[in-house]
Write a protein that holds these residues in place. Structure first.
Motif, PDB file in Angstrom:
ATOM      1  N   ARG A   1     -70.262  68.737 -43.633  1.00 56.94           N
ATOM      2  CA  ARG A   1     -69.155  69.696 -43.638  1.00 56.94           C
ATOM      3  C   ARG A   1     -67.987  69.212 -44.495  1.00 56.94           C
ATOM      4  O   ARG A   1     -66.881  69.737 -44.381  1.00 56.94           O
ATOM      5  N   ASN A   2     -68.256  68.213 -45.325  1.00 57.50           N
ATOM      6  CA  ASN A   2     -67.241  67.720 -46.267  1.00 57.50           C
ATOM      7  C   ASN A   2     -65.924  67.354 -45.593  1.00 57.50           C
ATOM      8  O   ASN A   2     -64.839  67.683 -46.096  1.00 57.50           O
ATOM      9  N   ILE A   3     -66.009  66.709 -44.445  1.00 59.98           N
ATOM     10  CA  ILE A   3     -64.802  66.242 -43.769  1.00 59.98           C
ATOM     11  C   ILE A   3     -64.233  65.066 -44.570  1.00 59.98           C
ATOM     12  O   ILE A   3     -64.964  64.126 -44.888  1.00 59.98           O
ATOM     13  N   PRO A   4     -62.934  65.117 -44.939  1.00 60.29           N
ATOM     14  CA  PRO A   4     -62.355  64.020 -45.733  1.00 60.29           C
ATOM     15  C   PRO A   4     -62.434  62.686 -44.980  1.00 60.29           C
ATOM     16  O   PRO A   4     -62.249  62.638 -43.760  1.00 60.29           O
ATOM     17  N   SER A   5     -62.701  61.632 -45.728  1.00 57.35           N
ATOM     18  CA  SER A   5     -63.027  60.360 -45.084  1.00 57.35           C
ATOM     19  C   SER A   5     -61.820  59.706 -44.409  1.00 57.35           C
ATOM     20  O   SER A   5     -61.975  58.762 -43.648  1.00 57.35           O
ATOM     21  N   ASP A   6     -60.587  60.214 -44.652  1.00 58.20           N
ATOM     22  CA  ASP A   6     -59.449  59.620 -43.949  1.00 58.20           C
ATOM     23  C   ASP A   6     -59.311  60.171 -42.528  1.00 58.20           C
ATOM     24  O   ASP A   6     -58.431  59.755 -41.781  1.00 58.20           O
TER      25      ASP A   6
ATOM     26  N   LEU B   1     -60.366  63.002 -29.796  1.00 59.18           N
ATOM     27  CA  LEU B   1     -61.172  61.982 -30.461  1.00 59.18           C
ATOM     28  C   LEU B   1     -62.624  62.133 -30.028  1.00 59.18           C
ATOM     29  O   LEU B   1     -62.888  62.591 -28.922  1.00 59.18           O
ATOM     30  N   GLY B   2     -63.537  61.713 -30.893  1.00 61.26           N
ATOM     31  CA  GLY B   2     -64.921  61.753 -30.462  1.00 61.26           C
ATOM     32  C   GLY B   2     -65.830  60.957 -31.378  1.00 61.26           C
ATOM     33  O   GLY B   2     -65.550  60.787 -32.563  1.00 61.26           O
ATOM     34  N   PHE B   3     -66.924  60.465 -30.778  1.00 55.92           N
ATOM     35  CA  PHE B   3     -67.959  59.785 -31.551  1.00 55.92           C
ATOM     36  C   PHE B   3     -68.988  60.810 -32.004  1.00 55.92           C
ATOM     37  O   PHE B   3     -69.686  61.393 -31.174  1.00 55.92           O
ATOM     38  N   VAL B   4     -69.051  61.044 -33.301  1.00 59.54           N
ATOM     39  CA  VAL B   4     -70.017  62.006 -33.833  1.00 59.54           C
ATOM     40  C   VAL B   4     -70.912  61.294 -34.841  1.00 59.54           C
ATOM     41  O   VAL B   4     -70.763  60.090 -35.079  1.00 59.54           O
ATOM     42  N   ALA B   5     -71.831  62.038 -35.424  1.00 59.78           N
ATOM     43  CA  ALA B   5     -72.719  61.441 -36.422  1.00 59.78           C
ATOM     44  C   ALA B   5     -72.096  61.583 -37.803  1.00 59.78           C
ATOM     45  O   ALA B   5     -71.540  62.633 -38.129  1.00 59.78           O
ATOM     46  N   LEU B   6     -72.194  60.533 -38.589  1.00 62.87           N
ATOM     47  CA  LEU B   6     -71.659  60.593 -39.953  1.00 62.87           C
ATOM     48  C   LEU B   6     -72.308  61.745 -40.722  1.00 62.87           C
ATOM     49  O   LEU B   6     -71.654  62.419 -41.525  1.00 62.87           O
TER      50      LEU B   6
ATOM     51  N   SER C   1     -54.517  59.969 -37.012  1.00 66.70           N
ATOM     52  CA  SER C   1     -55.301  59.395 -38.097  1.00 66.70           C
ATOM     53  C   SER C   1     -56.144  58.264 -37.528  1.00 66.70           C
ATOM     54  O   SER C   1     -55.663  57.442 -36.752  1.00 66.70           O
ATOM     55  N   VAL C   2     -57.407  58.308 -37.864  1.00 62.42           N
ATOM     56  CA  VAL C   2     -58.356  57.356 -37.298  1.00 62.42           C
ATOM     57  C   VAL C   2     -58.712  56.320 -38.356  1.00 62.42           C
ATOM     58  O   VAL C   2     -59.438  56.604 -39.299  1.00 62.42           O
ATOM     59  N   GLN C   3     -58.132  55.131 -38.215  1.00 57.78           N
ATOM     60  CA  GLN C   3     -58.381  54.084 -39.206  1.00 57.78           C
ATOM     61  C   GLN C   3     -59.305  53.003 -38.678  1.00 57.78           C
ATOM     62  O   GLN C   3     -59.920  52.286 -39.436  1.00 57.78           O
ATOM     63  N   GLY C   4     -59.369  52.889 -37.381  1.00 55.18           N
ATOM     64  CA  GLY C   4     -60.193  51.826 -36.805  1.00 55.18           C
ATOM     65  C   GLY C   4     -60.161  51.916 -35.300  1.00 55.18           C
ATOM     66  O   GLY C   4     -59.766  52.939 -34.737  1.00 55.18           O
ATOM     67  N   ALA C   5     -60.523  50.826 -34.657  1.00 54.79           N
ATOM     68  CA  ALA C   5     -60.632  50.836 -33.207  1.00 54.79           C
ATOM     69  C   ALA C   5     -59.271  50.887 -32.515  1.00 54.79           C
ATOM     70  O   ALA C   5     -59.199  51.157 -31.321  1.00 54.79           O
TER      71      ALA C   5
ATOM     72  N   TRP D   1     -63.979  60.263 -34.899  1.00 53.60           N
ATOM     73  CA  TRP D   1     -63.357  61.323 -35.690  1.00 53.60           C
ATOM     74  C   TRP D   1     -62.320  62.067 -34.864  1.00 53.60           C
ATOM     75  O   TRP D   1     -62.484  62.239 -33.658  1.00 53.60           O
ATOM     76  N   SER D   2     -61.263  62.516 -35.522  1.00 54.12           N
ATOM     77  CA  SER D   2     -60.335  63.461 -34.905  1.00 54.12           C
ATOM     78  C   SER D   2     -60.086  64.595 -35.879  1.00 54.12           C
ATOM     79  O   SER D   2     -59.861  64.378 -37.063  1.00 54.12           O
ATOM     80  N   ALA D   3     -60.133  65.827 -35.362  1.00 57.36           N
ATOM     81  CA  ALA D   3     -59.901  66.989 -36.213  1.00 57.36           C
ATOM     82  C   ALA D   3     -58.426  67.373 -36.245  1.00 57.36           C
ATOM     83  O   ALA D   3     -58.053  68.320 -36.921  1.00 57.36           O
ATOM     84  N   LEU D   4     -57.608  66.634 -35.497  1.00 52.91           N
ATOM     85  CA  LEU D   4     -56.182  66.983 -35.426  1.00 52.91           C
ATOM     86  C   LEU D   4     -55.408  66.292 -36.542  1.00 52.91           C
ATOM     87  O   LEU D   4     -55.645  65.125 -36.850  1.00 52.91           O
TER      88      LEU D   4
END
Lengths: 231, 262
Positions: free
Chosen positions: B196-201, B185-190, B119-123, B112-115
């Motif tokens: 927190r209703n983070i949009p899936s994009d 960037l960070g690895f968090v739990a889904l 945009s985080v689409q994959g690896a 996930w990235s909060a910035l």
């Protein structure tokens, strides 16, 4: 089992951090403590209260707000980025800044008390002997308050070593950079490696006890009366 | 002293006993819950209390601390750990009821990235290297951190990214590192992102094939051996209603009804 290289690295880092923070605090805080001891200003009470605030907030909470303030959107983060320093969290410098906040009251208060307990009399006498304000400060006030400085240094140093919540929040647990003893110790406990934790805690206790005892003996030999916190 | 004065006393005693009667029938149990499961568990316990009439006291915290406390006689009757090692270690130490250990949830990782500008689409974003800090939970302490490291290992990105790692003590702190933008960037739990209703994009849900399952195990502690409230709660946790709640909160479950592990 004895200490690992990582344990020793954490010990070195912690002592380094505590020394830097104590030194900086003594330098930065002396004018503040002097002002607080001398001033008749109405600002004295609010400033004193402000200085004591880090005592009130839980360390993890201080750490959390520092994380926000130092972040890319925080005011401190904006300042450090504008100065080309980058962001402070997850760096040794970030730990230093955070520790300055966290240990501030422990250093201000003994020095302020020492200045206050000295009273105005010696300064007035010196003034009649034509000693200027700077002269009075360096030749009368500072030597008179040395006990306060000693207590302040000991408290600031010890408090920074014991710091945990703040470092945990803004450190990011990077070996050699932000992984101090308290964090390493916590990691051992959380990983159920209690034996390793006992060793590290034991070594750290003995080390700090020896250090503080040594300082206290030096102070005694120098003819100062015993260590009195806040006196 | 007139005898009549003593007569109200038994009645009073009976009244007092009646006051306690309901709580005695409807039991009470104290449960230690891994912090990452707190919201989900609150929901489940609401349903459970309504259905059974039992009262459940919940304590949230790190599994490592709970382990230390339970070994020192803490009054918990059930442990919902964030991993499978601690329940197993407690079982080995003889502090649990045998046969009452099971996987109640399996964690899902997300990158996930909060910035806004990332945009985080994959690896790809990881191998691109266009970031300064990568947050993950401490692999030594937190199952989500271990899984994150396995993902990096699988993608052969461990060496490339290691100098950018910042480690949270737990997945909650890792979330804060990313949420405040201090780590791009960070690895968090889904489950955290869904709560927190983070949009899936904004995140990439990591395929479970890239890491070992993040098994979160529950165990009945010896202290709860004879407490129906504790035993029923564990049964409820494996029931259909609870399993649906668990899935809704971003966890997965073992394919079958979770079997007791050897």
């Amino acid at each position: 089992m004895l200490l690992t290289d990582q344990d020793w690295q954490a010990i070195r880092l912690t002592l380094h951090l505590a020394s830097v923070v104590t030194l900086l605090l003594l330098l930065m805080v002396t004018p503040l403590a002097w002002w607080l001891a001398q001033t008749q200003s109405r600002l004295k009470a609010p400033v004193s209260a402000l200085v004591a605030m880090p005592l009130v907030l839980p360390p993890t909470v201080i750490g959390f707000y520092l994380l926000i303030a130092m972040g890319p959107d925080g005011w401190l983060g904006q300042v450090t980025q504008a100065l080309g320093l980058g962001l402070l969290p997850f760096t040794f410098e970030g730990l230093v800044v955070a520790s300055l906040v966290y240990s501030l009251p422990f250093v201000v208060q003994p020095i302020q008390n020492a200045f206050e307990s000295m009273g105005q009399r010696p300064l007035e006498v010196a003034a009649t002997l034509r000693a200027g304000p700077w002269d009075r400060f360096f030749t009368i006030a500072l030597p008179q308050a040395r006990r306060g400085f000693f207590s302040a240094a000991v408290l600031g140093f010890a408090h920074t070593i014991g710091e945990f919540g703040v470092v945990l929040m803004i450190g990011g647990n990077i070996a050699g950079e932000t992984r101090v003893v308290s964090v390493q110790l916590y990691d051992h406990v959380e990983a159920l490696q209690y034996e390793q934790a006992h060793w590290l805690a034991g070594v750290m206790l003995v080390l700090c006890f020896t250090l503080l005892l040594g300082l206290s003996l030096v102070q005694k030999r120098a003819g100062w009366s015993g260590m009195k916190y806040g006196a | 002293m007139p005898v009549t004065n003593l007569l109200p006393l038994p009645r009073l005693a009976a009244l007092i006993l009646l006051l306690f009667a309901r709580p005695l029938l409807a039991g009470q149990t104290q449960v230690a819950v891994a912090a990452n499961f707190s919201q989900t568990m609150q929901r489940i316990v609401e349903d459970f209390q309504q259905q059974s009439g039992h009262r459940v006291g919940l304590s949230f915290g790190s599994s490592g601390k709970f382990y230390a406390q339970i070994r020192q006689g803490a009054p918990f009757e059930v442990l919902l750990s964030a991993d499978s090692e601690k329940p197993a270690a407690l079982e080995k130490a003889g502090l649990t009821v045998n046969g009452q250990r099971f996987t109640y949830a399996m964690g899902t990782l997300a990158l996930w990235s909060a910035l806004d500008n990332i945009s985080v689409q994959g690896a790809d974003i990881l191998s691109g290297g266009d970031f300064n800090r990568l947050a993950l939970a401490n692999p030594r302490l937190a199952p989500y951190g271990l899984a994150a490291m396995q993902v990096l290992d699988t993608l052969k990105l461990t060496q490339l990214t290691r100098h950018k790692w910042v480690l949270g003590e737990n997945i909650g702190q890792t979330y804060q590192f990313v949420a405040t933008g201090n780590a791009e960037l960070g690895f968090v739990a889904l489950s955290q992102l869904l709560a927190r209703n983070i949009p899936s994009d904004q995140y990439w849900q990591i395929p479970a094939t890239l890491h070992q399952p993040i098994r979160q195990d529950a165990v009945l502690l010896s202290t709860g051996r004879n407490n129906p409230a504790a035993i029923q709660l564990l049964a409820f946790l494996q029931g259909e209603k609870a399993r649906r709640t668990i899935r809704e909160h971003g966890y997965t479950l073992p394919p079958e009804k979770p079997a007791v592990q050897p």
